[in-house]
Design a protein around this motif. Sequence first.
Motif, mmCIF file in Angstrom:
data_model
loop_
_atom_site.group_PDB
_atom_site.id
_atom_site.type_symbol
_atom_site.label_atom_id
_atom_site.label_comp_id
_atom_site.label_asym_id
_atom_site.label_seq_id
_atom_site.Cartn_x
_atom_site.Cartn_y
_atom_site.Cartn_z
ATOM 1 N N PHE A 187 0.782 -1.173 0.117
ATOM 2 C CA PHE A 187 0.157 0.072 -0.085
ATOM 3 C C PHE A 187 0.905 1.262 -0.059
ATOM 4 O O PHE A 187 0.715 2.033 -0.892
ATOM 5 C CB PHE A 187 -1.055 0.054 1.047
ATOM 6 N N PRO A 188 1.931 1.465 0.862
ATOM 7 C CA PRO A 188 2.763 2.743 0.921
ATOM 8 C C PRO A 188 3.171 3.013 -0.423
ATOM 9 O O PRO A 188 3.367 4.003 -0.763
ATOM 10 C CB PRO A 188 3.655 2.549 2.064
ATOM 11 N N GLY A 189 4.097 1.818 -0.961
ATOM 12 C CA GLY A 189 4.658 2.114 -2.257
ATOM 13 C C GLY A 189 3.965 2.439 -3.429
ATOM 14 O O GLY A 189 3.979 3.271 -4.149
ATOM 15 N N ILE A 190 2.659 1.801 -3.491
ATOM 16 C CA ILE A 190 1.827 1.854 -4.625
ATOM 17 C C ILE A 190 1.177 3.207 -4.433
ATOM 18 O O ILE A 190 1.050 3.892 -5.512
ATOM 19 C CB ILE A 190 0.585 0.840 -4.512
ATOM 20 N N LEU A 191 0.655 3.923 -3.179
ATOM 21 C CA LEU A 191 0.271 5.217 -2.968
ATOM 22 C C LEU A 191 1.277 6.125 -3.462
ATOM 23 O O LEU A 191 0.839 7.235 -3.999
ATOM 24 C CB LEU A 191 -0.341 5.121 -1.472
ATOM 25 N N LEU A 192 2.400 5.870 -3.030
ATOM 26 C CA LEU A 192 3.660 6.954 -3.270
ATOM 27 C C LEU A 192 3.903 7.050 -4.981
ATOM 28 O O LEU A 192 3.702 8.071 -5.361
ATOM 29 C CB LEU A 192 4.767 6.314 -2.744
ATOM 30 N N VAL A 193 3.852 5.951 -5.549
ATOM 31 C CA VAL A 193 4.073 6.074 -7.143
ATOM 32 C C VAL A 193 2.542 6.700 -7.595
ATOM 33 O O VAL A 193 2.694 7.419 -8.574
ATOM 34 C CB VAL A 193 4.014 4.519 -7.755
ATOM 35 N N HIS A 194 1.442 6.489 -6.904
ATOM 36 C CA HIS A 194 0.160 7.084 -7.373
ATOM 37 C C HIS A 194 0.297 8.673 -7.342
ATOM 38 O O HIS A 194 -0.057 9.526 -8.139
ATOM 39 C CB HIS A 194 -1.052 6.542 -6.735
ATOM 40 N N THR A 195 0.901 8.928 -6.149
ATOM 41 C CA THR A 195 0.868 10.264 -5.972
ATOM 42 C C THR A 195 1.937 10.911 -6.826
ATOM 43 O O THR A 195 1.842 12.071 -7.151
ATOM 44 C CB THR A 195 1.434 10.606 -4.480
ATOM 45 N N TYR A 196 3.110 10.397 -7.013
ATOM 46 C CA TYR A 196 4.258 11.007 -7.977
ATOM 47 C C TYR A 196 3.485 11.052 -9.225
ATOM 48 O O TYR A 196 3.959 11.990 -9.961
ATOM 49 C CB TYR A 196 5.359 10.047 -7.902
ATOM 50 N N GLY A 197 2.923 9.975 -9.782
ATOM 51 C CA GLY A 197 2.340 10.280 -11.098
ATOM 52 C C GLY A 197 1.191 11.266 -11.263
ATOM 53 O O GLY A 197 1.440 11.919 -12.183
ATOM 54 N N MET A 198 0.330 11.417 -10.046
ATOM 55 C CA MET A 198 -0.541 12.428 -10.231
ATOM 56 C C MET A 198 0.252 13.935 -10.338
ATOM 57 O O MET A 198 -0.131 14.745 -11.046
ATOM 58 C CB MET A 198 -1.522 12.422 -8.817
ATOM 59 N N GLY A 199 1.187 14.041 -9.459
ATOM 60 C CA GLY A 199 2.024 15.210 -9.171
ATOM 61 C C GLY A 199 2.620 15.660 -10.613
ATOM 62 O O GLY A 199 2.577 16.709 -11.055
ATOM 63 N N ILE A 200 3.440 14.574 -11.089
ATOM 64 C CA ILE A 200 3.858 14.815 -12.426
ATOM 65 C C ILE A 200 2.954 15.312 -13.454
ATOM 66 O O ILE A 200 3.024 16.168 -14.432
ATOM 67 C CB ILE A 200 4.595 13.858 -13.034
ATOM 68 N N MET A 201 1.883 14.409 -13.721
ATOM 69 C CA MET A 201 0.804 14.628 -14.588
ATOM 70 C C MET A 201 0.170 16.141 -14.651
ATOM 71 O O MET A 201 0.246 16.842 -15.455
ATOM 72 C CB MET A 201 -0.242 13.649 -14.415
ATOM 73 N N VAL A 202 -0.409 16.078 -13.183
ATOM 74 C CA VAL A 202 -1.042 17.872 -13.114
ATOM 75 C C VAL A 202 -0.267 18.665 -13.090
ATOM 76 O O VAL A 202 -0.621 19.775 -13.658
ATOM 77 C CB VAL A 202 -1.944 17.326 -11.676
ATOM 78 N N GLY A 203 0.966 18.718 -12.737
ATOM 79 C CA GLY A 203 2.158 19.669 -12.672
ATOM 80 C C GLY A 203 2.404 20.084 -14.317
ATOM 81 O O GLY A 203 2.559 21.242 -14.471
ATOM 82 N N VAL A 204 2.666 19.004 -15.177
ATOM 83 C CA VAL A 204 2.751 19.369 -16.542
ATOM 84 C C VAL A 204 1.628 19.959 -17.087
ATOM 85 O O VAL A 204 1.541 21.028 -17.994
ATOM 86 C CB VAL A 204 3.186 18.163 -17.194
ATOM 87 N N ILE A 205 0.445 19.240 -16.829
ATOM 88 C CA ILE A 205 -0.830 20.068 -17.665
ATOM 89 C C ILE A 205 -1.045 21.354 -16.895
ATOM 90 O O ILE A 205 -1.475 22.331 -17.755
ATOM 91 C CB ILE A 205 -2.061 18.938 -17.145
ATOM 92 N N LEU A 206 -0.798 21.733 -15.625
ATOM 93 C CA LEU A 206 -1.059 23.134 -15.068
ATOM 94 C C LEU A 206 -0.004 24.139 -15.812
ATOM 95 O O LEU A 206 -0.392 24.950 -16.114
ATOM 96 C CB LEU A 206 -0.728 23.031 -13.598
ATOM 97 N N ALA A 207 1.424 23.651 -16.093
ATOM 98 C CA ALA A 207 2.142 24.396 -16.658
ATOM 99 C C ALA A 207 1.806 24.682 -18.073
ATOM 100 O O ALA A 207 1.700 25.986 -18.615
ATOM 101 C CB ALA A 207 3.448 23.791 -16.815
ATOM 102 N N ILE A 208 1.215 23.848 -18.807
ATOM 103 C CA ILE A 208 0.484 24.154 -20.069
ATOM 104 C C ILE A 208 -0.418 24.848 -20.018
ATOM 105 O O ILE A 208 -0.595 25.877 -20.714
ATOM 106 C CB ILE A 208 0.275 22.643 -20.900
ATOM 107 N N ASP A 209 -1.530 24.614 -18.958
ATOM 108 C CA ASP A 209 -2.754 25.620 -18.831
ATOM 109 C C ASP A 209 -2.300 27.067 -18.586
ATOM 110 O O ASP A 209 -2.954 28.091 -19.245
ATOM 111 C CB ASP A 209 -3.710 24.833 -17.848
ATOM 112 N N LEU A 210 -1.432 27.312 -17.747
ATOM 113 C CA LEU A 210 -0.981 28.253 -17.391
ATOM 114 C C LEU A 210 -0.327 29.184 -18.636
ATOM 115 O O LEU A 210 -0.676 30.337 -18.941
ATOM 116 C CB LEU A 210 0.066 28.604 -16.153
#
Length: 176
Positions: free
Chosen positions: A43-66
């Motif tokens: 659970f902790p490792g899978i949640l960590l990978v999920h969190t990193y994936g979300m951070g990267i995805m939404v971070g890049v999308i937010l940069a493009i949106d801005l």
Amino acid sequence: MEPVALQDRSSGRAREIALEFLKALETSGLSVWVRESGSLWSFPGILLVHTYGMGIMVGVILAIDLSILGFVPALPLAPLQKFFPIVWTAFWLNAVTGTILLAADATTKLTNPDFGVKMAFIVLAVINQRMIQKRLFAEKPAAPAGGKALAWMSIVCWLGAITAGRLLAYVGTTVK
């Protein structure tokens, strides 16, 4: 009057079957390991990978949106297209890790109305992202005004998905 009673019994049976399926999913070997293993890879490792994936995805999308919204005027929009493979890789990483995390707690998560809200935001965000790619990164990009509305919609949808996902542990009804 009888058809209503029959309908009530059949919908009750359908709910029973759905809950049995969710319980079977939740008690599968992988789900039990994810939920009950003391391993950092569960659970902790899978949640960590999920969190990193979300951070990267939404971070890049937010940069493009801005950028679309004009917050970074010195940066031309066209070169940002090369980041879309990163966005979609991170999205699919999140889809896989999210499915594993969901299976580990299926009866709780899938009976919580907040989960539906989260999924609705994700579906709308993905549709919106595809529209941004097709309209603003085509050979002949669309007018900037329409792009700005899509960028705002993107920000709202991804923030909504993140918020609903985070609140999933705290709101809604659960059935066990």
